[in-house]
Design a protein around this motif. Structure first.
Motif, PDB file in Angstrom:
ATOM      1  N   TYR A  95      -6.545  58.409  -3.015  1.00  0.00           N
ATOM      2  CA  TYR A  95      -6.804  58.589  -4.403  1.00  0.00           C
ATOM      3  C   TYR A  95      -5.570  58.220  -5.446  1.00  0.00           C
ATOM      4  O   TYR A  95      -5.757  57.579  -6.349  1.00  0.00           O
ATOM      5  CB  TYR A  95      -7.313  59.964  -4.966  1.00  0.00           C
ATOM      6  CG  TYR A  95      -7.461  60.230  -6.229  1.00  0.00           C
ATOM      7  CD1 TYR A  95      -8.395  59.861  -6.859  1.00  0.00           C
ATOM      8  CD2 TYR A  95      -6.353  61.004  -7.161  1.00  0.00           C
ATOM      9  CE1 TYR A  95      -8.690  60.049  -8.344  1.00  0.00           C
ATOM     10  CE2 TYR A  95      -6.557  60.928  -8.540  1.00  0.00           C
ATOM     11  CZ  TYR A  95      -7.670  60.690  -9.016  1.00  0.00           C
ATOM     12  OH  TYR A  95      -7.723  60.742 -10.328  1.00  0.00           O
ATOM     13  N   SER A 119      -5.430  54.283  -5.041  1.00  0.00           N
ATOM     14  CA  SER A 119      -6.269  53.687  -5.935  1.00  0.00           C
ATOM     15  C   SER A 119      -6.037  53.792  -7.310  1.00  0.00           C
ATOM     16  O   SER A 119      -6.386  52.535  -8.003  1.00  0.00           O
ATOM     17  CB  SER A 119      -7.590  54.274  -5.665  1.00  0.00           C
ATOM     18  OG  SER A 119      -7.727  55.512  -6.377  1.00  0.00           O
ATOM     19  N   ASP A 120      -5.188  54.565  -7.908  1.00  0.00           N
ATOM     20  CA  ASP A 120      -4.873  54.476  -9.352  1.00  0.00           C
ATOM     21  C   ASP A 120      -3.658  53.823  -9.437  1.00  0.00           C
ATOM     22  O   ASP A 120      -3.188  53.772 -10.685  1.00  0.00           O
ATOM     23  CB  ASP A 120      -4.760  55.950  -9.562  1.00  0.00           C
ATOM     24  CG  ASP A 120      -5.509  56.190 -10.839  1.00  0.00           C
ATOM     25  OD1 ASP A 120      -6.346  55.401 -11.302  1.00  0.00           O
ATOM     26  OD2 ASP A 120      -5.306  57.334 -11.544  1.00  0.00           O
ATOM     27  N   VAL A 145      -7.203  49.564  -4.816  1.00  0.00           N
ATOM     28  CA  VAL A 145      -8.376  50.264  -4.189  1.00  0.00           C
ATOM     29  C   VAL A 145      -8.246  49.711  -2.767  1.00  0.00           C
ATOM     30  O   VAL A 145      -8.519  50.752  -2.018  1.00  0.00           O
ATOM     31  CB  VAL A 145      -9.596  49.703  -4.827  1.00  0.00           C
ATOM     32  CG1 VAL A 145     -10.711  50.088  -3.974  1.00  0.00           C
ATOM     33  CG2 VAL A 145      -9.885  50.375  -6.367  1.00  0.00           C
ATOM     34  N   ALA A 168      -6.115  52.057  -0.644  1.00  0.00           N
ATOM     35  CA  ALA A 168      -6.597  53.329  -0.433  1.00  0.00           C
ATOM     36  C   ALA A 168      -7.789  52.946   0.208  1.00  0.00           C
ATOM     37  O   ALA A 168      -7.912  54.112   1.421  1.00  0.00           O
ATOM     38  CB  ALA A 168      -7.367  53.824  -1.849  1.00  0.00           C
TER      39      ALA A 168
END
Length: 421
Positions: free
Chosen positions: A51, A54-55, A61, A64
């Motif tokens: 998570y 991905s940020d 992404v 991730a």
């Protein structure tokens, strides 16, 4: 909670982490709860890290998803004991070919998935184009030599590269000199690449079956070949273990834990899981492979030292686990991290984590075997995951050549008893 007894063979052969004996379901002890809780925390940690990746603008992404795919692979590797050398050894030495069927299952399921995806990416196979990023490599003498060397390297070191990665999670100490040797081996591969490229690889054909048979014909031929190999393997497997464990007579928490965390997953199921994961990985990021980060680290270091050529002829135009010069963690690095941590979580939950005894002798054989694994993976543009699995699933002739030669190399190593040094 009372015990529920299952008379079950938990191993399907004697791959990494196998005890070689049948076990019965016992009550869930306090130690089991602690280990399972710690394993669950590790999995939650992987999900949280994914998570966060991905940020993050620097990862995103794809990083991730790579971590999550690697985590799924790590669990499947450990629970299915999906070690290519162990599978080959069981078939050759013990004539137990049941684990071998997991490889065939992985190729079959992956080939079906790839055929569907290829049909969307490249509906017309009559041109010279190839599907984007698919592991379809040239078929050359160098590939044959690399496959043989890889098989012998597996025998010397005790596993392939993916096997060493998941065995770290089981407590293998031999995996470390083997993987260190593979880093050096990649450097030797880069050193010899230009010579091999000019003499063998540059003019070699890149054979993709759909160019000749279309997707339907290629898939039919692949499934037929897998069926024939399965028939031969089953007939050869005089000492093969059953394909599945007996069904529990009572379904409760203890028997569920036995099935999920203790008993070795069924070979056909394990292979199917790898086929599905491989299809998803290709659709979202890139074909499965476990050597891109290792080769990138090797190329970056050795090029920085001036020990390998800066220009590697034709390499960056090829498909496979191709190294780049980078000090950052590439997507494949996050996949590798997921494999190691998730396999540790699976081994911990099943009480299989145990430090393997290491001696100077088996450390040296692991190092030498790792050298061969690294060199051959660089020349073949991948290993048993990147070339054998992803290549055959892509309908590439190079994948089948590597399959045959790596198996032959392992057979030679086993007959020479290199795995017992």
């Amino acid at each position: 909670m009372g015990s529920s007894v299952i008379s079950a063979d938990t191993n399907f052969g004697r791959g990494s982490g196998d005890s070689g004996t049948s076990t019965e379901v016992s009550t869930w002890s306090k130690g089991d709860s602690v280990r399972t809780g710690l394993a669950a925390l590790l999995v939650v940690g992987l999900l949280f890290t994914a998570y966060q990746l991905s940020d993050n603008e620097g990862t995103g992404v794809n990083a991730a998803l790579s971590l999550l795919i690697g985590s799924a692979l790590g669990i499947a590797f450990e629970r299915g004991r999906f070690c290519f050398f162990c599978i080959f050894r069981d078939a050759i030495e013990d004539r137990d070919t049941t684990p071998f069927l997991s490889i065939l299952s992985a190729i079959a399921v992956g080939a079906i998935g790839y055929a569907v995806i290829f049909g969307q990416f490249l509906p017309d196979t009559s041109s010279d184009r190839l599907p984007p990023n698919a592991h379809i490599g040239p078929v050359s003498t160098a590939l044959v030599v690399a496959g043989l060397a890889f098989g012998i390297g597996m025998a010397l070191s005790g596993a392939c590269i993916s096997g060493h990665l998941y065995r770290i999670g089981q407590g293998s100490l031999r995996a470390y000199p083997a993987l260190f040797g593979s880093l050096i081996g990649f450097g030797l591969g880069f050193k010899s690449w230009n010579t091999l490229y000019s003499k063998s690889i540059s003019d070699a054909p890149t054979t993709w079956l759909p160019h000749y048979l279309g997707y339907g014909g290629s898939l039919a031929l692949t499934l037929l070949l897998l069926a024939l190999i399965a028939v031969v393997a089953i007939k050869f497997g005089k000492n093969s273990t059953p394909l599945s464990n007996p069904v529990a007579t009572k379904i409760d928490l203890a028997s569920l834990r036995q099935s999920l965390l203790i008993n070795r997953w069924r070979p056909l199921t394990t292979g199917a899981i790898f086929g599905v994961i491989g299809t998803f990985a290709y659709l979202r990021i890139e074909p499965l492979g476990v050597t891109r980060q290792i080769s990138t680290t090797s190329r970056t270091y050795f090029e920085g030292q001036g020990w390998i050529p800066q220009n590697l002829d034709g390499l960056d135009l090829m498909a496979g686990c191709i190294a780049v010069v980078s000090t950052a963690i590439v997507n494949n690095g996050w996949l590798i991290l997921g494999i190691v941590i998730a396999s540790f979580a699976a081994a911990l939950a099943g009480n299989r984590f145990k430090f393997q005894q290491i001696t100077w002798r088996n450390a040296i054989t692991a190092l030498v075997g790792g050298l061969l694994l690294g060199w051959s993976s660089m020349i073949a543009l991948g290993c048993t995951v990147g070339v054998l699995l992803s290549g055959t699933q892509s309908f590439a002739l190079s994948g089948w050549v590597f399959f045959a030669t790596a198996f032959t190399g392992a057979w030679i190593g086993i007959k020479l008893k290199l795995h017992k040094l």
